[in-house]
Design a protein around this motif. Sequence first.
Motif, PDB file in Angstrom:
ATOM      1  N   PRO A 264     -52.803  49.173  19.531  1.00 53.99           N
ATOM      2  CA  PRO A 264     -53.428  49.930  20.620  1.00 53.99           C
ATOM      3  C   PRO A 264     -52.921  51.368  20.611  1.00 53.99           C
ATOM      4  O   PRO A 264     -51.772  51.630  20.240  1.00 53.99           O
ATOM      5  N   GLU A 265     -53.745  52.288  20.983  1.00 52.05           N
ATOM      6  CA  GLU A 265     -53.411  53.706  20.909  1.00 52.05           C
ATOM      7  C   GLU A 265     -52.066  54.035  21.564  1.00 52.05           C
ATOM      8  O   GLU A 265     -51.239  54.745  20.966  1.00 52.05           O
ATOM      9  N   PRO A 266     -51.791  53.567  22.792  1.00 45.89           N
ATOM     10  CA  PRO A 266     -50.497  53.925  23.392  1.00 45.89           C
ATOM     11  C   PRO A 266     -49.306  53.390  22.601  1.00 45.89           C
ATOM     12  O   PRO A 266     -48.258  54.023  22.557  1.00 45.89           O
ATOM     13  N   ALA A 267     -49.464  52.229  21.954  1.00 45.28           N
ATOM     14  CA  ALA A 267     -48.350  51.616  21.229  1.00 45.28           C
ATOM     15  C   ALA A 267     -48.006  52.377  19.961  1.00 45.28           C
ATOM     16  O   ALA A 267     -46.899  52.228  19.423  1.00 45.28           O
ATOM     17  N   ARG A 268     -48.921  53.195  19.468  1.00 45.70           N
ATOM     18  CA  ARG A 268     -48.628  53.947  18.242  1.00 45.70           C
ATOM     19  C   ARG A 268     -47.503  54.950  18.453  1.00 45.70           C
ATOM     20  O   ARG A 268     -46.844  55.357  17.509  1.00 45.70           O
ATOM     21  N   LYS A 269     -47.285  55.339  19.717  1.00 50.80           N
ATOM     22  CA  LYS A 269     -46.176  56.240  20.017  1.00 50.80           C
ATOM     23  C   LYS A 269     -44.836  55.545  19.787  1.00 50.80           C
ATOM     24  O   LYS A 269     -43.808  56.216  19.666  1.00 50.80           O
ATOM     25  N   ALA A 270     -44.850  54.228  19.756  1.00 55.55           N
ATOM     26  CA  ALA A 270     -43.631  53.439  19.546  1.00 55.55           C
ATOM     27  C   ALA A 270     -43.793  52.558  18.318  1.00 55.55           C
ATOM     28  O   ALA A 270     -43.297  51.437  18.269  1.00 55.55           O
ATOM     29  N   ALA A 271     -44.467  53.079  17.291  1.00 53.52           N
ATOM     30  CA  ALA A 271     -44.803  52.270  16.121  1.00 53.52           C
ATOM     31  C   ALA A 271     -43.568  51.723  15.415  1.00 53.52           C
ATOM     32  O   ALA A 271     -43.586  50.599  14.904  1.00 53.52           O
ATOM     33  N   VAL A 272     -42.489  52.497  15.363  1.00 55.21           N
ATOM     34  CA  VAL A 272     -41.294  52.025  14.678  1.00 55.21           C
ATOM     35  C   VAL A 272     -40.705  50.814  15.393  1.00 55.21           C
ATOM     36  O   VAL A 272     -40.286  49.843  14.767  1.00 55.21           O
ATOM     37  N   ASP A 273     -40.688  50.848  16.725  1.00 63.12           N
ATOM     38  CA  ASP A 273     -40.178  49.703  17.476  1.00 63.12           C
ATOM     39  C   ASP A 273     -41.097  48.496  17.333  1.00 63.12           C
ATOM     40  O   ASP A 273     -40.623  47.369  17.187  1.00 63.12           O
ATOM     41  N   PHE A 274     -42.401  48.721  17.370  1.00 58.34           N
ATOM     42  CA  PHE A 274     -43.332  47.602  17.184  1.00 58.34           C
ATOM     43  C   PHE A 274     -43.217  47.036  15.775  1.00 58.34           C
ATOM     44  O   PHE A 274     -43.331  45.825  15.571  1.00 58.34           O
ATOM     45  N   GLY A 275     -42.986  47.910  14.792  1.00 58.91           N
ATOM     46  CA  GLY A 275     -42.765  47.415  13.447  1.00 58.91           C
ATOM     47  C   GLY A 275     -41.538  46.541  13.362  1.00 58.91           C
ATOM     48  O   GLY A 275     -41.511  45.537  12.638  1.00 58.91           O
ATOM     49  N   HIS A 276     -40.517  46.898  14.128  1.00 59.13           N
ATOM     50  CA  HIS A 276     -39.278  46.117  14.122  1.00 59.13           C
ATOM     51  C   HIS A 276     -39.524  44.695  14.632  1.00 59.13           C
ATOM     52  O   HIS A 276     -39.110  43.722  14.010  1.00 59.13           O
ATOM     53  N   PHE A 277     -40.220  44.563  15.795  1.00 64.08           N
ATOM     54  CA  PHE A 277     -40.336  43.198  16.331  1.00 64.08           C
ATOM     55  C   PHE A 277     -41.652  42.503  15.997  1.00 64.08           C
ATOM     56  O   PHE A 277     -41.796  41.305  16.264  1.00 64.08           O
ATOM     57  N   GLU A 278     -42.602  43.193  15.380  1.00 61.69           N
ATOM     58  CA  GLU A 278     -43.794  42.491  14.898  1.00 61.69           C
ATOM     59  C   GLU A 278     -43.709  42.170  13.409  1.00 61.69           C
ATOM     60  O   GLU A 278     -44.251  41.151  12.964  1.00 61.69           O
ATOM     61  N   LEU A 279     -43.071  43.039  12.633  1.00 64.95           N
ATOM     62  CA  LEU A 279     -43.037  42.859  11.181  1.00 64.95           C
ATOM     63  C   LEU A 279     -41.690  42.327  10.687  1.00 64.95           C
ATOM     64  O   LEU A 279     -41.651  41.418   9.857  1.00 64.95           O
ATOM     65  N   TRP A 280     -40.604  42.925  11.186  1.00 63.21           N
ATOM     66  CA  TRP A 280     -39.295  42.572  10.633  1.00 63.21           C
ATOM     67  C   TRP A 280     -38.698  41.319  11.273  1.00 63.21           C
ATOM     68  O   TRP A 280     -38.368  40.354  10.584  1.00 63.21           O
ATOM     69  N   LEU A 281     -38.552  41.312  12.603  1.00 62.02           N
ATOM     70  CA  LEU A 281     -37.890  40.182  13.259  1.00 62.02           C
ATOM     71  C   LEU A 281     -38.565  38.835  12.993  1.00 62.02           C
ATOM     72  O   LEU A 281     -37.880  37.857  12.686  1.00 62.02           O
ATOM     73  N   PRO A 282     -39.903  38.720  13.112  1.00 62.58           N
ATOM     74  CA  PRO A 282     -40.510  37.391  12.930  1.00 62.58           C
ATOM     75  C   PRO A 282     -40.300  36.797  11.544  1.00 62.58           C
ATOM     76  O   PRO A 282     -40.245  35.577  11.390  1.00 62.58           O
ATOM     77  N   SER A 283     -40.215  37.642  10.524  1.00 60.77           N
ATOM     78  CA  SER A 283     -40.125  37.101   9.164  1.00 60.77           C
ATOM     79  C   SER A 283     -38.716  37.108   8.607  1.00 60.77           C
ATOM     80  O   SER A 283     -38.490  36.653   7.488  1.00 60.77           O
ATOM     81  N   THR A 284     -37.746  37.626   9.358  1.00 62.05           N
ATOM     82  CA  THR A 284     -36.375  37.654   8.848  1.00 62.05           C
ATOM     83  C   THR A 284     -35.435  37.002   9.849  1.00 62.05           C
ATOM     84  O   THR A 284     -35.311  35.778   9.899  1.00 62.05           O
ATOM     85  N   ALA A 285     -34.747  37.800  10.649  1.00 62.50           N
ATOM     86  CA  ALA A 285     -33.709  37.270  11.525  1.00 62.50           C
ATOM     87  C   ALA A 285     -34.235  36.240  12.509  1.00 62.50           C
ATOM     88  O   ALA A 285     -33.554  35.268  12.830  1.00 62.50           O
ATOM     89  N   GLY A 286     -35.455  36.441  13.001  1.00 57.94           N
ATOM     90  CA  GLY A 286     -36.004  35.522  13.996  1.00 57.94           C
ATOM     91  C   GLY A 286     -36.212  34.119  13.478  1.00 57.94           C
ATOM     92  O   GLY A 286     -36.295  33.169  14.263  1.00 57.94           O
ATOM     93  N   GLN A 287     -36.328  33.957  12.163  1.00 60.96           N
ATOM     94  CA  GLN A 287     -36.571  32.631  11.594  1.00 60.96           C
ATOM     95  C   GLN A 287     -35.349  32.092  10.859  1.00 60.96           C
ATOM     96  O   GLN A 287     -35.381  30.967  10.372  1.00 60.96           O
ATOM     97  N   SER A 288     -34.292  32.867  10.757  1.00 66.22           N
ATOM     98  CA  SER A 288     -33.196  32.453   9.875  1.00 66.22           C
ATOM     99  C   SER A 288     -32.199  31.528  10.549  1.00 66.22           C
ATOM    100  O   SER A 288     -31.430  30.856   9.864  1.00 66.22           O
TER     101      SER A 288
END
Length: 291
Positions: A264-288
Motif C-alpha cells: 500500500p502506498e503509505p507502507a512504502r515509506k516504511a519499506a525496509v521495516d516491512f521487508g524485515h517482517f514480511e520477507l526476512w522474519l517469516p522465512s528465517t528466524a520466525g521459523q527456526s
Amino acid sequence: VGASLSLVLDRAVSDNPSLPYDAFKASIGKYYFFGETVDAIVRRMPTNHYLDLASFACSRHWPKDAIEFEPSDAPTEELDCIMERLSRHLNTLMSKRKCAFPISGGGDSRILLAAAAHGKALDFDSRYFVHTDNFMTKLDCIVAINLAQRLNLPLQIVSAKAQRVLENFSEERFRELTEMVDLRSSFQNSYHARKLVVHESPPKADLLLRGGLIEMTRLNKWKPTWGEFTPEKGLRALPHPRKLDDDFFEEKLPKYCEWYDALPEPARKAAVDFGHFELWLPSTAGQSLLA
C-alpha cells in the motif's frame, strides 16, 4: 495449507531449481526469500497475509491503505492502543488455554510480559520459563529471575545441562530435528545439540507464546545515513543478504520490486521495516525455533 513444509507434503521434497537443497546446505549465505522454500512448488505465506479461497491468491490483510506511517506527535497514545489490544489477546488466550510463557532479557518477551500484567492475564494458570545454553542466555536467566520475583511468578529454568533435558536425546533425534529446522526455515546454520535440547524442552502446555512484538511497536530499520530509499538499498537492508554475492541481487531485485510495488502506498515509506517482517522474519528466524 499447513504450518510447515513437512505438514503439506505427501511426497519427497522436490528441489527448488533456483537453489537446490544441497547447495543451500553447502554454502553459508544462501537464502529462500519471497515465499520460496526448499521445495519447487510449496510457497510460504507471510503472517499478515491470507489465502483468498475464491482466487487462491495470497492477499495482504494489513496494513490498510488508510494507515499512515508518519512520526506521531503523541506516541504514548499509539503505544496505549497497542498495549490494550495485545492485553485483550493475551487475556483471551491465557484464560482458555494453558500457556508456556517465555521470560528473558529480550524486548519481545518483556513487551509480552508487560501486556499480560496490564491486562491481569498473569492471574491465569500459565507456565513461566527461561532457557539457557550459552553465556548470553545466562544473562537472560538473571533478568527473568528478577522479573519473576517482582511479579511473584513461579519460574522454570530450562538448562542444557539438566539431566531431565539431556535424557533420551539421541543422535538420531538430533539429526531429525536439524532436518526439521532446514525444512521450516531459510537458516542453514547448523544447530548444536545444546540449543536443540533446550528448544525441545519448554514446560508442558497447550500454547507457547512468542512473537515479533518489537516490530509491532516501532519502525527502526532504515538508517538516515543511507539517503533516499531505492529498491536496491531495500534489498541490501535485509539483515543477512548484505553478505551475499552480486548474482543474488541480480536474481532477486525484480522480485523485490514486485513486492515493493504491491505494498500500500503509505507502507512504502516504511519499506525496509516491512521487508524485515514480511520477507526476512517469516522465512528465517520466525521459523527456526522448534518450540
